[in-house]
Design a protein around this motif. Structure first.
Motif, PDB file in Angstrom:
ATOM      1  N   GLU A  13       0.658  -1.285  -0.553  1.00 58.24           N
ATOM      2  CA  GLU A  13      -0.098  -0.075   0.448  1.00 58.24           C
ATOM      3  C   GLU A  13       0.841   0.743  -0.006  1.00 58.24           C
ATOM      4  OE1 GLU A  13      -4.145  -0.360   2.110  1.00 58.24           O
ATOM      5  OE2 GLU A  13      -2.569  -0.453   3.839  1.00 58.24           O
ATOM      6  N   VAL A  14       0.491   1.797  -1.552  1.00 55.95           N
ATOM      7  CA  VAL A  14       1.544   2.999  -1.429  1.00 55.95           C
ATOM      8  C   VAL A  14       1.026   4.277  -1.413  1.00 55.95           C
ATOM      9  CG1 VAL A  14       3.270   4.210  -2.461  1.00 55.95           C
ATOM     10  CG2 VAL A  14       3.090   1.869  -2.770  1.00 55.95           C
ATOM     11  N   HIS A  15       1.358   5.269  -0.417  1.00 55.82           N
ATOM     12  CA  HIS A  15       0.501   6.635   0.074  1.00 55.82           C
ATOM     13  C   HIS A  15       0.601   8.129  -0.833  1.00 55.82           C
ATOM     14  CE1 HIS A  15      -0.929  10.346   2.542  1.00 55.82           C
ATOM     15  NE2 HIS A  15      -1.165  10.299   1.706  1.00 55.82           N
ATOM     16  N   LEU A  16       0.279   8.189  -1.509  1.00 50.47           N
ATOM     17  CA  LEU A  16       0.072   9.246  -3.141  1.00 50.47           C
ATOM     18  C   LEU A  16       0.020  10.621  -2.867  1.00 50.47           C
ATOM     19  CD1 LEU A  16      -0.388   7.123  -5.593  1.00 50.47           C
ATOM     20  CD2 LEU A  16       2.043   6.923  -5.127  1.00 50.47           C
ATOM     21  N   LYS A  17       0.591  11.272  -2.677  1.00 51.68           N
ATOM     22  CA  LYS A  17       0.605  12.696  -2.235  1.00 51.68           C
ATOM     23  C   LYS A  17      -0.143  13.402  -3.722  1.00 51.68           C
ATOM     24  CE  LYS A  17       2.791  13.799   1.979  1.00 51.68           C
ATOM     25  NZ  LYS A  17       3.851  14.203   2.968  1.00 51.68           N
ATOM     26  N   GLY A  18      -1.528  13.877  -3.282  1.00 55.25           N
ATOM     27  CA  GLY A  18      -1.900  14.796  -4.770  1.00 55.25           C
ATOM     28  C   GLY A  18      -2.303  14.298  -5.860  1.00 55.25           C
ATOM     29  N   LYS A  19      -1.515  14.935  -6.926  1.00 56.47           N
ATOM     30  CA  LYS A  19      -1.435  13.668  -8.314  1.00 56.47           C
ATOM     31  C   LYS A  19      -0.428  13.546  -9.315  1.00 56.47           C
ATOM     32  CE  LYS A  19      -6.136  15.592  -9.911  1.00 56.47           C
ATOM     33  NZ  LYS A  19      -6.923  16.018 -11.141  1.00 56.47           N
ATOM     34  N   ASP A  20       0.935  14.084  -7.949  1.00 53.71           N
ATOM     35  CA  ASP A  20       2.194  14.235  -8.187  1.00 53.71           C
ATOM     36  C   ASP A  20       2.629  12.697  -8.397  1.00 53.71           C
ATOM     37  OD1 ASP A  20       4.196  15.414  -8.226  1.00 53.71           O
ATOM     38  OD2 ASP A  20       5.816  16.166  -6.471  1.00 53.71           O
ATOM     39  N   TYR A  21       2.178  12.494  -9.696  1.00 57.00           N
ATOM     40  CA  TYR A  21       3.008  10.555  -8.952  1.00 57.00           C
ATOM     41  C   TYR A  21       3.196  10.447 -10.812  1.00 57.00           C
ATOM     42  CZ  TYR A  21      -1.185   7.866  -9.878  1.00 57.00           C
ATOM     43  OH  TYR A  21      -2.701   7.764 -10.051  1.00 57.00           O
ATOM     44  N   SER A  22       4.368   9.559 -10.682  1.00 55.68           N
ATOM     45  CA  SER A  22       3.825   8.173 -12.186  1.00 55.68           C
ATOM     46  C   SER A  22       3.871   6.977 -12.043  1.00 55.68           C
ATOM     47  CB  SER A  22       5.176   9.354 -12.771  1.00 55.68           C
ATOM     48  OG  SER A  22       4.953   7.733 -13.808  1.00 55.68           O
ATOM     49  N   LEU A  23       2.852   6.588 -12.165  1.00 59.34           N
ATOM     50  CA  LEU A  23       2.750   4.594 -12.008  1.00 59.34           C
ATOM     51  C   LEU A  23       3.823   4.213 -13.680  1.00 59.34           C
ATOM     52  CD1 LEU A  23       1.113   2.805 -11.182  1.00 59.34           C
ATOM     53  CD2 LEU A  23      -0.497   2.640 -13.492  1.00 59.34           C
ATOM     54  N   ALA A  24       4.229   4.457 -14.405  1.00 60.28           N
ATOM     55  CA  ALA A  24       5.012   4.429 -14.935  1.00 60.28           C
ATOM     56  C   ALA A  24       6.254   4.227 -14.355  1.00 60.28           C
ATOM     57  CB  ALA A  24       5.230   5.156 -16.074  1.00 60.28           C
ATOM     58  N   GLU A  25       6.803   5.257 -13.199  1.00 60.86           N
ATOM     59  CA  GLU A  25       8.006   5.094 -12.409  1.00 60.86           C
ATOM     60  C   GLU A  25       7.763   4.400 -12.095  1.00 60.86           C
ATOM     61  OE1 GLU A  25      10.870   8.674 -10.638  1.00 60.86           O
ATOM     62  OE2 GLU A  25       8.796   8.716  -9.760  1.00 60.86           O
ATOM     63  N   ILE A  26       6.425   4.171 -10.586  1.00 57.32           N
ATOM     64  CA  ILE A  26       6.190   2.817  -9.695  1.00 57.32           C
ATOM     65  C   ILE A  26       6.888   1.724 -10.630  1.00 57.32           C
ATOM     66  CG2 ILE A  26       4.986   1.799  -8.309  1.00 57.32           C
ATOM     67  CD1 ILE A  26       3.602   4.658  -8.081  1.00 57.32           C
ATOM     68  N   SER A  27       6.288   1.745 -11.399  1.00 57.60           N
ATOM     69  CA  SER A  27       6.469  -0.036 -11.946  1.00 57.60           C
ATOM     70  C   SER A  27       8.019  -0.065 -12.359  1.00 57.60           C
ATOM     71  CB  SER A  27       5.011  -0.053 -13.919  1.00 57.60           C
ATOM     72  OG  SER A  27       4.993  -1.060 -14.127  1.00 57.60           O
ATOM     73  N   ARG A  28       8.385   0.952 -12.658  1.00 55.72           N
ATOM     74  CA  ARG A  28       9.738   0.722 -13.279  1.00 55.72           C
ATOM     75  C   ARG A  28      11.077   0.289 -12.340  1.00 55.72           C
ATOM     76  NH1 ARG A  28      13.873   3.506 -12.598  1.00 55.72           N
ATOM     77  NH2 ARG A  28      12.860   5.227 -11.550  1.00 55.72           N
ATOM     78  N   ILE A  29      10.469   0.943 -10.987  1.00 50.67           N
ATOM     79  CA  ILE A  29      11.359   0.792  -9.779  1.00 50.67           C
ATOM     80  C   ILE A  29      11.396  -0.631  -9.396  1.00 50.67           C
ATOM     81  CG2 ILE A  29      11.465   1.411  -7.206  1.00 50.67           C
ATOM     82  CD1 ILE A  29      10.369   4.094  -7.778  1.00 50.67           C
TER      83      ILE A  29
END
Length: 225
Positions: free
Chosen positions: A137-153
């Motif tokens: 479970e990852v807490h994402l603040k606002g809309k400032d995130y990248s699903l592509a980056e999370i997948s890459r990590i």
């Protein structure tokens, strides 16, 4: 040709074991079915099709020889569509607070009833929750995130996302739940944390060792300084 990747049609979730009441049934017939099937509500279908539900509490107010055709059924305005997606079906289930909902085809003909428990199980299967692997479970603040980056990590740590689900936390923040295909997830948790993502909880079908957990807690304390 049928695309095997397509999700099952809602019709496949019908429970054929739930009996359907009809106008010629008596109150006694219905009460026997309530007892035999250990339910307190059953669907009612007349000549026009689905016409509502009868509850045990309602019918206890009538004589046992009364016909259901002479009694007003309880209305159910929330209906499932044969072509509707699984999540829409679950949304409707929550809206109605009923253990089941009637399923209608494109011509509004009654096909049967679908239980909430069946849809929840189907959702778990579609999300791959029965498979071995980790949950994050990852807490994402606002809309400032990248699903592509999370997948890459995650992929850089030899993992892959099987499924994901997001829900709101407050007005803007999101909680992203990820199902992974690997059971050893401590390195993935650490990598996400290094890149500034807040992992609020994690679970694996293979227990995380105490050493791994200690390292994660030390890293969290270091990053919070």
């Amino acid at each position: 040709n049928v695309n095997k990747a397509c999700p099952p049609r809602m019709k496949s979730y019908i429970n054929p074991n739930i009996p359907v009441l009809k106008p010629s049934d008596t109150v006694d017939d219905a009460l026997v079915l309530f007892s035999d099937y250990k339910v307190d509500v059953l669907p009612y279908v007349n000549e026009q099709g689905y016409a509502g539900n009868f509850s045990e509490d309602l019918l206890l107010n009538y004589d046992i020889d009364d016909r259901l055709a002479e009694i007003q059924a309880l209305p159910e305005e929330i209906l499932l569509s044969e072509t509707g997606p699984l999540l829409e079906g679950l949304r409707k289930m929550l809206e109605s607070r009923s253990p089941f909902l009637p399923l209608l085809d494109e011509d509004m003909q009654f096909l049967g009833v679908v239980e909430k428990a069946t849809l929840l199980e189907a959702l778990a299967l579609q999300m791959g929750l029965e498979q071995q692997g980790g949950l994050l479970e990852v807490h994402l603040k606002g809309k400032d995130y990248s699903l592509a980056e999370i997948s890459r990590i995650i992929e850089n740590e030899s993992g892959k996302i099987i499924s994901l689900f997001a829900h709101r936390e407050g007005e803007e923040d999101l909680i992203l739940t990820l199902k992974l295909d690997v059971t050893k997830i401590s390195t993935i948790v650490s990598a996400l944390t290094r890149f500034g993502y807040s992992v609020v909880s994690y679970h694996s079908t293979e227990p995380v060792t105490n050493i791994e957990k200690d390292r994660f807690e030390q890293l969290m304390r270091y990053l919070s300084i």
